[in-house]
Motif scaffolding. Sequence first.
Motif, mmCIF file in Angstrom:
data_model
loop_
_atom_site.group_PDB
_atom_site.id
_atom_site.type_symbol
_atom_site.label_atom_id
_atom_site.label_comp_id
_atom_site.label_asym_id
_atom_site.label_seq_id
_atom_site.Cartn_x
_atom_site.Cartn_y
_atom_site.Cartn_z
ATOM 1 N N ALA A 29 5.515 -2.008 6.836
ATOM 2 C CA ALA A 29 4.292 -1.555 7.493
ATOM 3 C C ALA A 29 3.710 -0.341 6.767
ATOM 4 C CB ALA A 29 4.579 -1.217 8.950
ATOM 5 N N LEU A 30 4.564 0.595 6.372
ATOM 6 C CA LEU A 30 4.083 1.757 5.624
ATOM 7 C C LEU A 30 3.537 1.342 4.265
ATOM 8 C CD1 LEU A 30 6.887 4.309 6.458
ATOM 9 C CD2 LEU A 30 4.515 4.397 7.220
ATOM 10 N N ASP A 31 4.193 0.389 3.612
ATOM 11 C CA ASP A 31 3.745 -0.107 2.315
ATOM 12 C C ASP A 31 2.376 -0.769 2.429
ATOM 13 O OD1 ASP A 31 3.935 -0.868 -0.430
ATOM 14 O OD2 ASP A 31 4.558 -2.868 0.208
ATOM 15 N N GLN A 32 2.186 -1.536 3.469
ATOM 16 C CA GLN A 32 0.894 -2.186 3.666
ATOM 17 C C GLN A 32 -0.200 -1.180 3.994
ATOM 18 O OE1 GLN A 32 0.092 -5.701 3.725
ATOM 19 N NE2 GLN A 32 2.005 -5.805 2.579
ATOM 20 N N THR A 33 0.174 -0.123 4.718
ATOM 21 C CA THR A 33 -0.818 0.868 5.125
ATOM 22 C C THR A 33 -1.254 1.750 3.964
ATOM 23 O OG1 THR A 33 0.135 0.890 7.336
ATOM 24 C CG2 THR A 33 -1.276 2.748 6.743
ATOM 25 N N PHE A 34 -0.282 2.237 3.188
ATOM 26 C CA PHE A 34 -0.588 3.216 2.144
ATOM 27 C C PHE A 34 -0.638 2.625 0.739
ATOM 28 C CE2 PHE A 34 1.438 5.746 5.570
ATOM 29 C CZ PHE A 34 0.319 6.496 5.905
ATOM 30 N N HIS A 35 -0.495 1.309 0.588
ATOM 31 C CA HIS A 35 -0.606 0.602 -0.690
ATOM 32 C C HIS A 35 0.340 1.193 -1.737
ATOM 33 C CE1 HIS A 35 -4.069 -1.306 1.099
ATOM 34 N NE2 HIS A 35 -4.604 -0.122 1.335
ATOM 35 N N TRP A 36 1.620 1.334 -1.369
ATOM 36 C CA TRP A 36 2.605 1.890 -2.290
ATOM 37 C C TRP A 36 3.083 0.865 -3.305
ATOM 38 C CZ3 TRP A 36 5.838 4.341 2.180
ATOM 39 C CH2 TRP A 36 5.214 5.516 2.604
ATOM 40 N N GLY A 37 3.049 -0.413 -3.007
ATOM 41 C CA GLY A 37 3.496 -1.450 -3.933
ATOM 42 C C GLY A 37 5.000 -1.641 -3.958
ATOM 43 N N ILE A 38 5.699 -1.297 -2.900
ATOM 44 C CA ILE A 38 7.155 -1.457 -2.862
ATOM 45 C C ILE A 38 7.531 -2.936 -2.813
ATOM 46 C CG2 ILE A 38 9.228 -1.020 -1.495
ATOM 47 C CD1 ILE A 38 7.888 1.546 -0.521
ATOM 48 N N PHE A 39 6.832 -3.729 -2.033
ATOM 49 C CA PHE A 39 7.164 -5.131 -1.840
ATOM 50 C C PHE A 39 6.298 -6.059 -2.684
ATOM 51 C CE2 PHE A 39 8.691 -3.076 2.028
ATOM 52 C CZ PHE A 39 9.972 -3.585 2.097
ATOM 53 N N GLY A 40 5.791 -5.594 -3.780
ATOM 54 C CA GLY A 40 4.994 -6.415 -4.660
ATOM 55 C C GLY A 40 3.883 -5.589 -5.282
ATOM 56 N N ALA A 60 13.457 -2.276 7.247
ATOM 57 C CA ALA A 60 12.626 -2.983 6.268
ATOM 58 C C ALA A 60 11.246 -3.291 6.846
ATOM 59 C CB ALA A 60 13.322 -4.269 5.830
ATOM 60 N N LEU A 61 11.178 -3.638 8.124
ATOM 61 C CA LEU A 61 9.878 -3.884 8.746
ATOM 62 C C LEU A 61 9.027 -2.616 8.788
ATOM 63 C CD1 LEU A 61 10.646 -6.277 11.732
ATOM 64 C CD2 LEU A 61 9.447 -6.794 9.624
ATOM 65 N N CYS A 62 9.660 -1.484 9.105
ATOM 66 C CA CYS A 62 8.924 -0.218 9.116
ATOM 67 C C CYS A 62 8.443 0.137 7.715
ATOM 68 C CB CYS A 62 9.801 0.903 9.671
ATOM 69 S SG CYS A 62 10.177 0.718 11.414
ATOM 70 N N LEU A 63 9.315 -0.062 6.723
ATOM 71 C CA LEU A 63 8.926 0.225 5.346
ATOM 72 C C LEU A 63 7.808 -0.701 4.882
ATOM 73 C CD1 LEU A 63 9.708 2.141 3.079
ATOM 74 C CD2 LEU A 63 11.325 0.421 2.281
ATOM 75 N N VAL A 75 24.443 -3.284 12.192
ATOM 76 C CA VAL A 75 23.940 -2.757 10.918
ATOM 77 C C VAL A 75 22.848 -3.666 10.366
ATOM 78 C CG1 VAL A 75 24.596 -2.360 8.508
ATOM 79 C CG2 VAL A 75 26.009 -1.451 10.344
ATOM 80 N N ALA A 76 23.035 -4.988 10.486
ATOM 81 C CA ALA A 76 22.021 -5.930 9.989
ATOM 82 C C ALA A 76 20.704 -5.776 10.742
ATOM 83 C CB ALA A 76 22.538 -7.365 10.105
ATOM 84 N N VAL A 77 20.776 -5.563 12.039
ATOM 85 C CA VAL A 77 19.554 -5.374 12.831
ATOM 86 C C VAL A 77 18.866 -4.078 12.417
ATOM 87 C CG1 VAL A 77 18.707 -4.903 15.170
ATOM 88 C CG2 VAL A 77 20.271 -6.792 14.771
ATOM 89 N N TRP A 78 19.627 -3.002 12.210
ATOM 90 C CA TRP A 78 19.025 -1.734 11.773
ATOM 91 C C TRP A 78 18.369 -1.863 10.400
ATOM 92 C CZ3 TRP A 78 17.388 2.256 14.246
ATOM 93 C CH2 TRP A 78 17.957 2.603 15.461
ATOM 94 N N ILE A 79 19.013 -2.580 9.479
ATOM 95 C CA ILE A 79 18.419 -2.787 8.147
ATOM 96 C C ILE A 79 17.128 -3.590 8.280
ATOM 97 C CG2 ILE A 79 18.760 -4.001 5.960
ATOM 98 C CD1 ILE A 79 21.702 -3.125 6.113
#
Length: 84
Positions: A66-77, A61-64, A53-57
């Motif tokens: 990458a999407l955040d960095q690509t589309f500038h959603w601001g999830i991680f800052g 998080a890495l996929c999210l 479960v920890a590996v899947w999380i």
Amino acid sequence: MSAKPSKQRANPPSPARPSPTSAPTATAADAATTSWIDSSDPRKRMWGKIILVAVWIYVGALCLLALDQTFHWGIFGPTVPPVP
């Protein structure tokens, strides 16, 4: 001439290959190589599930990220405006 000993060694013997007609047999070593999730010990099985479960999380998080960095959603800052 060098006083160092020679580094040449004989090749180690190759492991014996079983014949293709012989059927594999279960040994005590095979039982020791079962995965944590398939273990008969409930404690090992629990740790295997927790690690899975920890590996899947982590991968999620890495996929999210990458999407955040690509589309500038601001999830991680905060979103950083483009530099002029």
